[in-house]
Enzyme design. Structure first.
Site, PDB file in Angstrom:
ATOM      1  N   HIS A  29     -87.479 -29.474 115.723  1.00 58.64           N
ATOM      2  CA  HIS A  29     -86.158 -29.398 115.918  1.00 58.64           C
ATOM      3  C   HIS A  29     -85.610 -30.942 115.475  1.00 58.64           C
ATOM      4  CE1 HIS A  29     -87.899 -25.941 118.200  1.00 58.64           C
ATOM      5  NE2 HIS A  29     -86.631 -25.554 118.051  1.00 58.64           N
ATOM      6  N   HIS A 263     -80.593 -27.596 114.372  1.00 55.25           N
ATOM      7  CA  HIS A 263     -81.104 -27.352 115.799  1.00 55.25           C
ATOM      8  C   HIS A 263     -82.704 -26.892 115.479  1.00 55.25           C
ATOM      9  CE1 HIS A 263     -82.500 -25.951 119.805  1.00 55.25           C
ATOM     10  NE2 HIS A 263     -82.886 -24.928 119.073  1.00 55.25           N
ATOM     11  N   GLU A 402     -84.215 -18.379 144.554  1.00 57.11           N
ATOM     12  CA  GLU A 402     -85.742 -18.519 144.280  1.00 57.11           C
ATOM     13  C   GLU A 402     -86.230 -19.053 143.176  1.00 57.11           C
ATOM     14  OE1 GLU A 402     -83.705 -15.685 144.555  1.00 57.11           O
ATOM     15  OE2 GLU A 402     -84.153 -14.904 146.474  1.00 57.11           O
ATOM     16  N   HIS A 464     -87.503  -3.455 147.358  1.00 56.85           N
ATOM     17  CA  HIS A 464     -88.328  -4.519 148.000  1.00 56.85           C
ATOM     18  C   HIS A 464     -89.600  -4.461 148.023  1.00 56.85           C
ATOM     19  CE1 HIS A 464     -83.930  -5.427 148.734  1.00 56.85           C
ATOM     20  NE2 HIS A 464     -84.199  -6.608 149.595  1.00 56.85           N
TER      21      HIS A 464
END
Lengths: 654, 654
Positions: A29, A263, A402, A464
């Site tokens: 890159h 890029h 999380e 869950h």
């Protein structure tokens, strides 16, 4: 600091080395190094406290290249500043087993603070590092002694800041007033598909202000003085983290400047030459480093040595003035663990408890002995049982984030001085996977605590109830997954997590489990082995029953049923696939008896057990999503009961 | 609309039914229904276009309860509005196989637009639904006919908005000017651990404004008129999506109002009574519904029938005025797939191509025939080869937001009228797992395209090389994972993805693969089977070589090597574990020959192959993280080469 022409030469040295590396590899890159070298240089040359000869020096400033695809720039800096990367290493960019792999790998290349590439992770790791600094400073510094006192810099691109994990981490950073976190945003308005405007039009200033950051803007990303001034302002702000939006040009000075293809596509030889010409570069020779630049880099590399010496003096005075606090500091930074810590009296557990409850008790046991032990939950503390009871201020509140939590825990672990954990329900490990994987890849001692570890959580239902999560985590190379069968296995699982200093996932139940106190010695020895004989029958066995976690106690019930029919069963507990796999051949071959029928039980996908136990094992698992109902009903519906196990065992034996 | 006392009675009916359900189950979340019932009621009573007798009516407004733990409130509404949920169903809340599971499950309970519970997902699904409406309206509406014209409402809590996925989705929603998306934010400042202030202090108004949303504020979440006025203002704004911040009290009117424990702990019988008293509720009897309230709900339920009739008339006129456009609409809404679509001439593929390239070709083949087929990448279009070439406006640009993308794709799929896909590198499936899992749980026809599907991607290295992802995805129940071995398998894999209308992951290579054109017929028949005999040797076989994806072509090379040593090999291609598992017993038992040595090869974790093929198979996999190097070097280093396969095969045979 005032920058001069030699500094510009240094910046262009980073640029040209980087494009030469990418060109030589014909892979990599070039866009970021050409655009962002000035800001990276401004940080390192003017601000960063670093010691190439001692890259692990504790009070160094941290520098994270979150946009890890710009690795060539980082390697160029590490080479020029003397971290031990040679010119030959640069020339082996992206080649097999070189010190310069495609993306920066922590633990592989000296000076790389964290492994980056998957976007957003480095940014969130940096939040973790800055949080570690804040927590340690609070604990160890005094008005007279700033023992822990460093900045955390992170360089990131648009991609990092479009990822959800970076919003989560930024939100927590602002909330926690991580004033020593400084982010340089390489804002070039280009992503792989084209202009960022294709998919993004956020007001970045407003966004970071809404998250309680100081936002500074640099109009000309090639202007070292302007960048420098912004960094100075950022350092002066002690409460808000700082976001410096630096306007740059991707692929600067190359024929492909400002285009998306620069890029990640190497510049062709002619384009490399054109770029060098546009930069007024003094040589056409690849990998050329002007003497003046080399000398300037070397000069800067020496600065840090003074900082380090000053700090060592400070440490000496600190130890003299406050021997107790110095002991504390040593314990934290050295991560010393008392021999007897995991040997509480038998009364420590005295009634059936969920392993999450047992874990809560063990967490507080560890907390008493290890001052660096800290952690918390993604807003499920009361359910995860992760609160620090004596010193509530040691409980971290990650919020309902999380992914950010996991990545921040990695940053805490990478920083050193702390033994960090993050907790949530096992199902939500899915939200954290990219960060858990990086912990495994880096081998950082990140601890992830997962409760509600099966369909046994009951009424919350299939959304869950983890069914595939356990085995999915076991698939991550190098990750240790521990699923204890009772409170005692929980104790020793925590011991393994803390002592082994490896990335660990702990899986605990929501529901109560019987205590296996009479087997405590076997458990203490066996847990380390990953799998072990928990109970051998008094008569000749006809079958081996094998399980992990809460299903082990169901095996005992099933064995009792089988006994009535004259079938004796060995019971083998498997708290960890990985630890078992690491045992010597003799142990592995001795555990499972040949020619004895085998039944493995786990309240999750059954795939994987055959690979562990051997081809002849039959497996009772959960192959579909769970159901919403009271726990016992769910087990019944999914066929994980003592009766079902006994019935299946009988069929196998006969 | 003007609200009166009966409306307040209706609101309290939702509240009391909900707490009675939770009380009866002794499990669930009373906090949200008590706090958020007014806003839910204001939407349904005053604005929502819905037809309980035809819950799938295409132009209905969508209502998503992103805070899925508030399911009792949603079920209460579905009961009272007449979606077929009976009082008995409410009483069976959270019981085995009831229509009222712990969290709302789409496809299980009529009127539930999407499965929610894992936070942030419903919000992002709603963005997908609103995007579907926008795309379809653009394609099908004319100045005279607004055939597609509905709002998407989403009710969410703090937790939803702290999750990274919601920032990602909100960012895209603002960018795309989804003016018909209206979010009601139940802002009660309480999360499970306590005050949101423990972990969160964002300026929510500023945040959503930074993402180009209209932000409205309702000071009193119990004031139906105030909520109503805000919704009206939101509906008038046609360009910006609207965020209505509604200040509420969690557990309103209960003794635990404004405390975190009311979020997820059932109220005790006395607390339920106290709550009813505080609400001036006319009865102490559980599950009591006042007649006036029942009548009012029924009255409102009838409104939608008029909308539906009006729409059917509109449709008739539309079809008369523009028969061609009506055909287009029918094709899109009915998801018709031409018989011959996947039967291009043999010249369609005429040289070795990467399967990602082949996929790009197939995507454009499908695009020509299926106007509802749309999709794009999380900023990796040029690498994923997912661009629509003839009509670039059909390419979606998700930005660097993999998680948001997956959840938005689910929303697009749930809406109907489109065949949507989202694409990225396979490694980043980790960022998307929670949404992929929900696609599988809901059985929505979401298509996830993953390229760069193994260590074969080369130089980008271990951070980008998926090793455990393939098997991890195969672990998700009900998810179809397809990994084709060449361009032709790619064609038929896409056919399966489009025709089967199931949640699908497609895994494609970065690197070129040989064409297996001579086996085209076998492939066409075999792909549907998941695993099939690709090449039987002309002599008696000594071994079966088995692989998926790019490793199949390596098997051919290995077989050629083995042939030199007089070892004949059958070659079995396994594009899909799941499709093979679904075959009849006879086929499954006939494919792998008994008593023939077997070697399976996959450039990923080997766990799982034994379960598929049988105990006697040996597996050559990749058990550690990959390496950064050119592709051939990586394969060599990881031991996945024709030579290594042949050597292993010889050992097995001998």
């Amino acid at each position: 600091m005032k920058f001069d022409a030699t500094d510009n030469l240094c910046v262009n040295t980073l640029r040209t080395l980087s494009i030469d590396m990418v060109g030589q590899a014909d892979s990599g890159h070039p866009g970021l190094p050409l655009g962002a070298s000035p800001m990276a240089y401004a940080v390192w040359a003017g601000h960063l406290k670093f010691v190439p000869s001692d890259p692990e020096w504790f009070d160094r400033d941290r520098f994270v290249l979150s946009a890890g695809h710009g690795s060539a720039m980082l390697y160029s800096m590490l080479h020029l500043y003397g971290y031990g990367l040679t010119m030959e290493d640069l020339k082996k960019f992206r080649q097999l087993d070189s010190l310069t792999p495609g993306h920066p790998e922590h633990g592989h290349t000296k000076g790389v603070e964290t492994t980056t590439g998957p976007l957003g992770q480095g940014f969130a790791n940096a939040v973790g590092m800055a949080l570690a600094e804040q927590l340690l400073a609070k604990k160890l510094n005094t008005p007279d002694f700033s023992l822990v006192d460093h900045f955390t810099y992170v360089l990131c691109g648009d991609g990092d800041l479009m990822e959800g994990v970076s919003y989560e981490a930024a939100s927590l950073a602002g909330h926690l007033k991580l004033g020593k976190l400084i982010c340089l945003f390489d804002s070039n308005n280009i992503t792989i598909e084209g202009s960022t405007g294709l998919a993004f039009n956020e007001d970045m200033k407003k966004r970071f202000q809404s998250q309680d950051w100081q936002v500074l803007e640099v109009e000309d990303g090639n202007n070292l003085d302007e960048i420098n001034a912004a960094i100075r302002k950022a350092k002066r702000e002690t409460e808000q983290p700082s976001m410096i939006i630096v306007k740059t040009h991707i692929g600067f000075a190359s024929p492909k400047q400002d285009s998306s293809c620069v890029h990640g596509e190497p510049l062709k030889p002619a384009e490399i030459l054109a770029t060098k010409k546009a930069l007024n570069w003094p040589s056409e020779e690849p990998f050329f480093v002007p003497e003046a630049a080399r000398a300037r880099f070397a000069e800067q590399a020496a600065y840090g040595e003074k900082d380090r010496k000053r700090w060592l003096k400070l440490w000496k005075k600190y130890a003299e003035a406050m021997p107790e606090k110095a002991e504390l500091a040593k314990a934290m930074l050295g991560r010393e663990i008392p021999e007897q810590l995991f040997d509480p009296p038998t009364t420590f557990f005295d009634k059936p408890v969920a392993t999450r409850e047992a874990s809560g008790k063990v967490i507080n046991l560890i907390a008493d002995a290890l001052p660096g032990f800290t952690g918390g939950s993604a807003d499920l503390g009361p359910s995860n049982k992760t609160d620090f009871l004596k010193e509530p201020e040691r409980t971290l509140h990650f919020g309902i984030r999380e992914h950010g939590m996991a990545s921040i825990v990695n940053g805490l672990a990478l920083h050193g001085g702390l033994i960090p954990f993050g907790a949530t329900f096992l199902i939500f490990s899915d939200y954290m996977r990219p960060a858990i994987r990086l912990a495994a890849l880096m081998r950082t001692p990140s601890i992830f605590v997962f409760t509600h570890d099966s369909i046994g959580l009951g009424e919350d239902g299939p959304t869950h109830q983890p069914v595939e999560q356990l085995m999915s985590l076991r698939l991550i190379p190098g990750l240790l997954v521990l699923r204890p069968a009772d409170a005692w296995e929980t104790l020793y699982a925590w011991e393994a997590a803390v002592r082994l200093k490896r990335p660990v996932c702990l899986a605990f139940t929501r529901q109560k489990l019987p205590l296996m106190t009479q087997y405590r010695e076997k458990i203490a020895a066996g847990l380390k082995r990953g799998a072990y004989l928990l109970r051998g029958p008094s008569t000749v066995p006809s079958i081996e029953l094998i399980a992990s976690g809460s299903e082990v106690s169901t095996l005992f019930e099933a064995a009792a049923l089988l006994e009535k029919d004259g079938i004796a069963a060995r019971i083998i507990s498997v708290p960890s696939f990985e630890l078992f796999r690491e045992q010597d051949k003799a142990y592995k071959e001795s555990l499972f008896l040949p020619n004895l029928p085998k039944l493995a039980v786990e309240a999750g996908r059954s795939i994987g057990w055959t690979d562990l136990v051997g081809a002849e094992v039959e497996v009772l698992g959960v192959e579909t999503f769970g159901k919403s109902a009271p726990t016992a009903k769910v087990y019944e519906a999914m066929g994980i009961t003592a009766e079902a196990i006994a019935a299946k065992a009988k069929k196998i034996v006969r």
